[in-house]
Design a protein around this motif. Sequence first.
Motif, short mmCIF file in Angstrom:
data_model
loop_
_atom_site.label_atom_id
_atom_site.label_comp_id
_atom_site.label_asym_id
_atom_site.label_seq_id
_atom_site.Cartn_x
_atom_site.Cartn_y
_atom_site.Cartn_z
N GLU B 175 0.82 -1.20 0.00
CA GLU B 175 0.00 0.00 0.00
C GLU B 175 0.86 1.26 0.00
N GLY B 176 1.94 1.20 0.78
CA GLY B 176 2.87 2.33 0.80
C GLY B 176 3.38 2.61 -0.60
N ALA B 177 3.66 1.55 -1.35
CA ALA B 177 4.16 1.71 -2.72
C ALA B 177 3.11 2.38 -3.61
N PHE B 178 1.86 1.96 -3.47
CA PHE B 178 0.79 2.59 -4.26
C PHE B 178 0.70 4.07 -3.93
N LEU B 179 0.84 4.38 -2.64
CA LEU B 179 0.62 5.76 -2.20
C LEU B 179 1.73 6.72 -2.62
N VAL B 180 2.90 6.21 -2.97
CA VAL B 180 3.90 7.13 -3.52
C VAL B 180 3.79 7.17 -5.05
N GLY B 181 2.82 6.46 -5.59
CA GLY B 181 2.56 6.56 -7.02
C GLY B 181 3.25 5.49 -7.86
#
Lengths: 235, 287
Positions: B175-181
């Motif tokens: 999720e962290g990866a998705f949130l940095v785009g």
Amino acid sequence: MLKLENVDAKYDSFKALDNVSMTVGQGELVVLLGANGAGKTTLFNTISGLLKPSAGSVTLNGEDVTGRRPSALVQAGVVQCPEGRKLFPEMSVMKNLVLGAYVHRRDKAGIKKTLDHVLEMFPILEEKKNQAAGSLSGGQQQMVAIGRALMGRPKLLMLDEPSLGLAPLVVKQMFETIQTINREGTTVLLAEQNAFAALKIATRAYVIENGRLVMEGDRDTMLGNEAVRKAYIGA
Amino acid sequence: MDLFLQQVLNGLTLGSIYGLVALGLTLVYGILHVPNFAHGALYMVGAYVAYFTMVDLGLNYWLAMIAAGAVVAFLSVLCERLVFHPLRNAPPIHDKIAAIGILLFLEAVVQMYWGADFRRMPTPYTEILHFGGLTIPAQRLLIIAGAFGLMGALHLYLKKTMTGATIIAMAQNREGAFLVGIDANRVAMMTFAIAGVLAAVGATLFAPINLVYPAMGHLLIMKAFVIIILGGMGSIPGAIVGGLIIGFAEALGGFYISNEYKDVIAFALLVVILSVKPTGLFTKGVR
């Protein structure tokens, strides 16, 4: 700048957001108050594109962004600093920050500039830059998380419970930092249970209960409202 | 002593190939949580592509290796797009069944075109080198150097480049990866492509001292799973160390205990290690 109209979101058959309509204006610091499980994180994840709304629309600066992918939304300037931080625990602090600028990866000079600014805001991160993010204290990890979000150069920064699990003194600093970020021109949407501290720095606030927005008002109205005081401030 | 060193060398050869294959498997598992049973079939296809590039097209060994890498990387990405991507929200058992389906499909296609014969792949490196009492076929040295060279290159890629960092980021916090785009599709395709290249290069290195046939990936994929379970699912150092442990255990066990039982040794070792350390050797970080 951000506008939600009649947004519903579901986890299987459970309706986590029910007919939510809200706006966040350019330069505002909007607080979203609500108890655990009220739907704050769901609302944030819907705006971030991690969750697709089952009905309604999300517009950003007049453009319909309903159902866009998270990466597209980050590109458009909507960056979330999530609850629980969601850092990359085994990477260094520096690498976490640099990955925050992933969508700007071709702009080396810009990254350097934002990085300097973030390190100026959180000097302790400069000292810890080579340590694994997971080895830092809770407050420092929260700084990394906010710093990482800032590296994406947000137009709208969404902070989900940044004060969760932090010592009171650190919480105070955290709110000061959020206020600074807002004053520097970033629009902020802040979800908090720490209502009093959050309202003090807010422009406006919404209250969410069971997936519905039940109240809206500017800072002073909310601080003066009897129901809000009883439910969220405890005085 | 020389005999012992000879076995160490054999163990290193086996271990470096096992490590390469397990590395691709563990990357895909650690990042996408897909237990890719078809990885052994991709390895087999890699060997066939290399074989026919050399024998039918008459190109040299290195070009054959590049061709095998490119074809298998493409095939691996195709599997991701056509099979695993549509299943991304399905229960994990669907991935497993689909992977076995791909395995059977690839084997059947290879057998249909090229038959089930055992083939021996030529290599330009047939010299036998002597160091003291040690006899070292040049191809074995090439296997060790090639495998470790590739592992080193992968390490640099993952640690030093932005694209590499996105792969690690996805493994550490999705999720962290998705949130940095970070774009999940891009990382998924990249990971499958890397796994494909590792399998194909492993196959091209190993095939000249082994045989090329449609079922050549079976035992290897079983062992690769043993290795990544033993090393910790999703762990990169775990795959390399696990590969070496199994390689050495087979070479030394095959020599000192019994050559007939050498394939059993890997599985016996799995039982022993998991009873002492049930989560595998390196479980830090990734699930």
